[in-house]
Design a protein around this motif. Structure first.
Motif, short mmCIF file in Angstrom:
data_model
loop_
_atom_site.label_atom_id
_atom_site.label_comp_id
_atom_site.label_asym_id
_atom_site.label_seq_id
_atom_site.Cartn_x
_atom_site.Cartn_y
_atom_site.Cartn_z
N PHE A 48 0.81 -1.22 0.00
CA PHE A 48 0.00 0.00 0.00
C PHE A 48 0.84 1.27 0.00
O PHE A 48 0.41 2.33 -0.47
CB PHE A 48 -0.95 0.00 1.20
N GLY A 49 2.06 1.19 0.53
CA GLY A 49 2.90 2.38 0.62
C GLY A 49 3.57 2.76 -0.68
O GLY A 49 4.12 3.86 -0.79
N VAL A 50 3.51 1.89 -1.69
CA VAL A 50 4.17 2.19 -2.97
C VAL A 50 3.57 3.43 -3.63
O VAL A 50 4.32 4.33 -4.05
CB VAL A 50 4.13 0.97 -3.91
N PRO A 51 2.23 3.54 -3.75
CA PRO A 51 1.67 4.78 -4.33
C PRO A 51 1.95 6.00 -3.47
O PRO A 51 2.04 7.12 -3.99
CB PRO A 51 0.16 4.48 -4.39
N VAL A 52 2.09 5.82 -2.15
CA VAL A 52 2.38 6.94 -1.26
C VAL A 52 3.75 7.53 -1.58
O VAL A 52 3.97 8.74 -1.47
CB VAL A 52 2.33 6.48 0.22
N LYS A 53 4.67 6.68 -2.02
CA LYS A 53 6.03 7.11 -2.34
C LYS A 53 6.19 7.36 -3.84
O LYS A 53 7.27 7.72 -4.30
CB LYS A 53 7.01 6.00 -1.91
N GLY A 54 5.11 7.21 -4.61
CA GLY A 54 5.19 7.30 -6.06
C GLY A 54 5.41 8.70 -6.59
O GLY A 54 5.41 9.70 -5.86
N SER A 55 5.57 8.78 -7.92
CA SER A 55 5.90 10.05 -8.56
C SER A 55 4.77 11.06 -8.47
O SER A 55 5.02 12.26 -8.35
CB SER A 55 6.26 9.79 -10.04
N ARG A 56 3.52 10.59 -8.53
CA ARG A 56 2.40 11.55 -8.46
C ARG A 56 2.33 12.19 -7.08
O ARG A 56 2.13 13.42 -6.97
CB ARG A 56 1.09 10.83 -8.77
N ALA A 57 2.46 11.40 -6.04
CA ALA A 57 2.45 11.96 -4.69
C ALA A 57 3.64 12.88 -4.47
O ALA A 57 3.54 13.89 -3.78
CB ALA A 57 2.46 10.83 -3.67
N THR A 58 4.76 12.54 -5.07
CA THR A 58 5.95 13.38 -4.96
C THR A 58 5.74 14.70 -5.68
O THR A 58 6.12 15.77 -5.18
CB THR A 58 7.16 12.66 -5.55
N ARG A 59 5.13 14.65 -6.86
CA ARG A 59 4.97 15.86 -7.67
C ARG A 59 4.10 16.90 -6.97
O ARG A 59 4.37 18.09 -7.07
CB ARG A 59 4.37 15.49 -9.03
N VAL A 60 3.06 16.47 -6.28
CA VAL A 60 2.16 17.42 -5.63
C VAL A 60 2.50 17.60 -4.15
O VAL A 60 1.85 18.38 -3.46
CB VAL A 60 0.69 16.98 -5.77
N ASP A 61 3.52 16.87 -3.66
CA ASP A 61 3.90 16.93 -2.25
C ASP A 61 2.67 16.69 -1.37
O ASP A 61 2.27 17.54 -0.58
CB ASP A 61 4.53 18.28 -1.93
N ILE A 62 2.08 15.52 -1.51
CA ILE A 62 0.81 15.22 -0.86
C ILE A 62 0.92 15.32 0.65
O ILE A 62 1.89 14.88 1.26
CB ILE A 62 0.32 13.80 -1.28
N ASP A 63 -0.07 15.94 1.25
CA ASP A 63 -0.12 16.08 2.70
C ASP A 63 -0.47 14.74 3.34
O ASP A 63 -1.34 14.01 2.84
CB ASP A 63 -1.17 17.13 3.08
N PRO A 64 0.17 14.35 4.44
CA PRO A 64 -0.11 13.05 5.06
C PRO A 64 -1.57 12.85 5.44
O PRO A 64 -2.12 11.76 5.26
CB PRO A 64 0.79 13.05 6.31
N LEU A 65 -2.23 13.90 5.96
CA LEU A 65 -3.63 13.75 6.34
C LEU A 65 -4.53 13.60 5.12
O LEU A 65 -5.56 12.92 5.17
CB LEU A 65 -4.09 14.95 7.18
#
Length: 358
Positions: free
Chosen positions: A25-42
């Motif tokens: 499950f953590g793979v998309p959390v560390k993925g390029s899309r999450a990185t690009r938008v700097d996704i907030d943890p909450l």
């Protein structure tokens, strides 16, 4: 329910599926899309909670009755804060390292609850304790040695970062010269270097920097300290601290199920868990909103300070991460029901092996 007749076999089968789901499950959390938008943890935790709520109703198709117990809210109090911390840990300390730490701690917490508090039956308490200790040491060792020789995070100044970048034949930085948006991010990082926090026009207080706002050659990042609880933390150390918190706090999320009764145990607990987690998530968002309202002294500005969900970018990775976690959660309930808290939830932490492969 038909699954109740599977007993121990279903418990082990569910544990294997939970390992695969929790380890991925953590793979998309560390993925390029999450990185690009700097996704907030909450925000990422919100995707997980939504998918948990949306998929929990599948248990009704498996013969479970719709029931609710307030113990689900108690589980939500453990999971939502711990899950949010886990996302921060993954994004700042790495997937394999973070999951190794919290898996080892969850093994200890679950084993202590199951064997010493719930008095679950094992062939030999001493041998079981030795096995759990060896498993914990092994998980911690895997976590330690999964750190690459060249650290992913480079603690450096903005000037040295620019000087170290490759220069192409035109005298330009070959990593950035075709991306105006990145140039703007560089300027933002320079400004952030001189402050531990920055307040924008809306009166919102932000962290001094965002580690994922710049990505060079897919690996190198600028990283700055974070002021948290009165101390300055490196992003990596705070990520490791969040992994520890997730291990101790998140290791108790299945304990309330043991105090539930009737049709609200096992798979029947999935609905109560999802509803309880949704309630806790809404309370956390309300608390975050009120915090910003208090700082900005404006309801409108307080709302503007909340992080974006980036739905166009994150709906797919967020949905995948949430779906995988929900699958792992349902299977872990079956595992705990069939094998007990001490064995069932401890075995599920073998998900570290899967995350390490990723």
């Amino acid at each position: 329910m038909p699954l109740e007749t599977c007993g121990e076999f279903c418990g082990w089968a569910a544990a294997v599926v939970a390992c695969l789901a929790f380890g991925s499950f953590g793979v998309p959390v560390k993925g390029s899309r999450a990185t690009r938008v700097d996704i907030d943890p909450l925000v990422m935790q919100s995707f997980k909670t939504f998918m948990c709520f949306a998929t929990c109703w599948v248990v009704l198709l498996l013969g479970e009755e719709f029931t609710f117990t307030p113990w689900g809210i108690v589980s939500g109090l453990f999971w939502v804060p711990a899950g949010t911390a886990a996302i921060f840990a993954i994004r700042n300390a790495g997937l394999a390292v973070s999951q190794g730490i919290w898996s080892a701690l969850i093994v200890l917490v679950s084993f202590c609850w199951g064997i010493f508090i719930f008095d679950e039956a094992v062939a030999s308490r001493y041998v079981a304790t030795l096995a759990i200790l060896l498993m914990t040491v092994g998980l911690l060792g895997m976590s330690q040695y999964s750190v690459p020789a060249e650290q992913l995070f480079e603690y450096t100044s903005a000037s040295s970062f620019e000087e170290s970048e490759p220069i192409d034949g035109n005298g330009e930085d070959s990593s950035f010269h075709d991306d105006d948006a990145i140039d703007g991010s560089i300027e933002m990082e320079k400004n952030a270097m001189n402050n531990t926090s920055a307040i924008d026009g809306a009166g919102c207080t932000h962290l001094a920097s965002r580690i994922d706002s710049l990505l060079v050659s897919g690996e190198r990042r600028i990283c700055h300290d974070v002021h948290f609880l009165g101390f300055n933390w490196s992003r990596r150390r705070l990520g490791l601290a969040c992994a520890v918190f997730n291990g101790f706090w998140g290791g108790i999320i299945m304990v309330p199920m043991h105090y539930s009764s009737g049709n609200t145990t096992g798979l029947g607990y999935a609905v109560s868990f999802a509803i309880g987690a949704s309630i806790v998530l809404l309370v956390m968002w309300a608390g975050r909103y009120l915090y910003h309202v208090g700082r900005s002294r404006s309801f409108v500005k307080g709302f503007d300070c909340l992080p974006s969900f980036h739905l166009r970018v994150m709906w797919l990775p967020g949905g995948i991460a949430g779906g995988l976690w929900s699958l792992g959660n349902i299977c872990s309930m079956l595992s705990v029901q069939g094998l007990g808290e001490g064995v069932g939830y401890s075995v599920v932490q073998g998900s570290m092996l899967v995350s390490g492969l990723w």
